[in-house]
Design an enzyme around this catalytic site. Structure first.
Site, PDB file in Angstrom:
ATOM      1  N   SER A  13       1.093  -1.598  -0.247  1.00  0.00           N
ATOM      2  CA  SER A  13      -0.004   0.028   0.156  1.00  0.00           C
ATOM      3  C   SER A  13       0.829   1.367  -0.041  1.00  0.00           C
ATOM      4  O   SER A  13       0.692   2.512  -0.841  1.00  0.00           O
ATOM      5  CB  SER A  13      -0.920  -0.472   1.093  1.00  0.00           C
ATOM      6  OG  SER A  13      -0.446   0.697   2.294  1.00  0.00           O
ATOM      7  N   ASN A  14       2.255   1.198   0.133  1.00  0.00           N
ATOM      8  CA  ASN A  14       2.855   2.107   0.479  1.00  0.00           C
ATOM      9  C   ASN A  14       3.634   2.684  -1.269  1.00  0.00           C
ATOM     10  O   ASN A  14       3.797   3.437  -1.335  1.00  0.00           O
ATOM     11  CB  ASN A  14       4.076   2.256   1.004  1.00  0.00           C
ATOM     12  CG  ASN A  14       3.705   2.358   3.000  1.00  0.00           C
ATOM     13  OD1 ASN A  14       3.106   4.170   3.332  1.00  0.00           O
ATOM     14  ND2 ASN A  14       3.457   1.596   3.843  1.00  0.00           N
ATOM     15  N   HIS A 113       8.820   3.700   8.742  1.00  0.00           N
ATOM     16  CA  HIS A 113       9.299   2.017   9.859  1.00  0.00           C
ATOM     17  C   HIS A 113       7.396   2.532  11.004  1.00  0.00           C
ATOM     18  O   HIS A 113       7.488   4.143  10.769  1.00  0.00           O
ATOM     19  CB  HIS A 113      10.197   2.460  11.154  1.00  0.00           C
ATOM     20  CG  HIS A 113       9.953   1.506  11.974  1.00  0.00           C
ATOM     21  ND1 HIS A 113      10.393  -0.357  12.041  1.00  0.00           N
ATOM     22  CD2 HIS A 113       9.987   1.922  13.194  1.00  0.00           C
ATOM     23  CE1 HIS A 113       9.952  -0.768  12.645  1.00  0.00           C
ATOM     24  NE2 HIS A 113       9.803   0.458  14.198  1.00  0.00           N
ATOM     25  N   ASP A 149      16.499  -0.223  11.626  1.00  0.00           N
ATOM     26  CA  ASP A 149      15.348   0.522  12.237  1.00  0.00           C
ATOM     27  C   ASP A 149      15.738   1.779  12.654  1.00  0.00           C
ATOM     28  O   ASP A 149      15.717   2.371  13.462  1.00  0.00           O
ATOM     29  CB  ASP A 149      14.517   0.176  13.137  1.00  0.00           C
ATOM     30  CG  ASP A 149      13.658  -0.448  12.069  1.00  0.00           C
ATOM     31  OD1 ASP A 149      13.278  -0.805  10.697  1.00  0.00           O
ATOM     32  OD2 ASP A 149      13.195  -1.578  12.593  1.00  0.00           O
TER      33      ASP A 149
HETATM   34  C1  GRF Z   1       4.059  -0.406   7.251  1.00  0.00           C
HETATM   35  O1  GRF Z   1       3.463  -0.250   8.101  1.00  0.00           O
HETATM   36  C2  GRF Z   1       5.287  -0.264   7.036  1.00  0.00           C
HETATM   37  O2  GRF Z   1       5.270   0.685   7.821  1.00  0.00           O
HETATM   38  C3  GRF Z   1       5.349  -1.941   7.399  1.00  0.00           C
HETATM   39  O3  GRF Z   1       5.245  -2.360   6.757  1.00  0.00           O
HETATM   40  C4  GRF Z   1       3.605  -2.035   6.415  1.00  0.00           C
HETATM   41  C5  GRF Z   1       4.211  -2.565   5.266  1.00  0.00           C
HETATM   42  O4  GRF Z   1       2.506  -2.127   4.687  1.00  0.00           O
HETATM   43  N1  GRF Z   1       7.002  -1.442   7.655  1.00  0.00           N
HETATM   44  P1  GRF Z   1       2.566  -1.965   2.904  1.00  0.00           P
HETATM   45  O5  GRF Z   1       2.939  -3.253   2.481  1.00  0.00           O
HETATM   46  O6  GRF Z   1       2.734  -0.871   2.639  1.00  0.00           O
HETATM   47  O7  GRF Z   1       1.002  -2.077   2.602  1.00  0.00           O
END
Ligand code: GRF
Length: 193
Positions: A13-14, A113, A149
């Site tokens: 999703s990011n 993170h 991190d």
């Molecule tokens: C997010 O919460 C990110 O901060 C962490 O893993 C999750 C990934 O979510 N590292 P997505 O795959 O981007 O939906």
């Protein structure tokens, strides 16, 4: 053109938020940058389909196919470097990287993170924040260094921890903020390059 390579392991999703921002904010014209490829260490990562639907090149470097971290990181590095990236963006990429890999991308490797670093590096950040009685939680975009991190903080967003929150409800609240700060932080970096 500055190339961005995004690494994922799951939903992405990011990654989707970054692809969306790149289009909406016309990164190609305004920043001279484009997302060149999405690389996953898991063949079944849902984000791969999202990337393909968006017309972005994808590749899989399956960590299970390699004997040890060094061999995996070498293969991953080769797959990334095929795109000559200005910036490598970790977006839910769930592998610990070797110091050699991190050094190779020094200054051009960033991560998001789901905690307000330096609080709660590592896993299960939301449950740990709830267990500690934190009133605020959040997310951090940071430069990646050999220590997990850690690295210079580039952006943060905070959200309240509400009564009755579970790790899932808190994670969802934090994730909405991740989708805002990550594209902004990446654009800021590209602007300076
Ligand atoms: C997010 O919460 C990110 O901060 C962490 O893993 C999750 C990934 O979510 N590292 P997505 O795959 O981007 O939906």
């Amino acid at each position: 053109m500055k190339h961005i390579v995004i690494l994922i392991s799951g939903t992405g999703s990011n990654m989707a938020a970054l692809l969306h921002a790149a289009q909406r904010d016309r990164w190609a014209e305004r920043l001279g940058a484009r997302v060149a490829a999405i690389i996953s260490n898991r063949p079944d990562a849902k984000g791969l389909q999202t990337a393909q639907a968006a017309g972005v090149a994808t590749a899989v470097v399956d960590h299970k196919a390699y004997d040890g971290r060094e061999a995996f990181d070498a293969a991953l590095q080769a797959a990334i470097d095929a795109h000559q990236p200005a910036l490598v963006v970790l977006a839910g990429f769930m592998r610990i990287l070797t110091p050699g890999f991190v050094a190779h991308y020094a200054g051009r490797l960033v991560n998001i993170h789901p905690s307000l670093l330096p609080a709660f590096p590592g896993l299960h950040t939301h449950q740990r924040a709830i267990d500690e009685g934190c009133k605020l939680a959040g997310a951090t975009v940071h430069q990646v260094t050999a220590e997990l991190d850690h690295g210079q903080i580039l952006a943060q967003a905070a959200v309240p921890v509400l009564p009755g929150d579970t790790a899932d409800t808190l994670a969802a609240r934090v994730l909405t903020q991740e989708h805002l700060i990550y594209p902004r932080a990446v654009a800021d970096l590209l602007r300076k390059m």
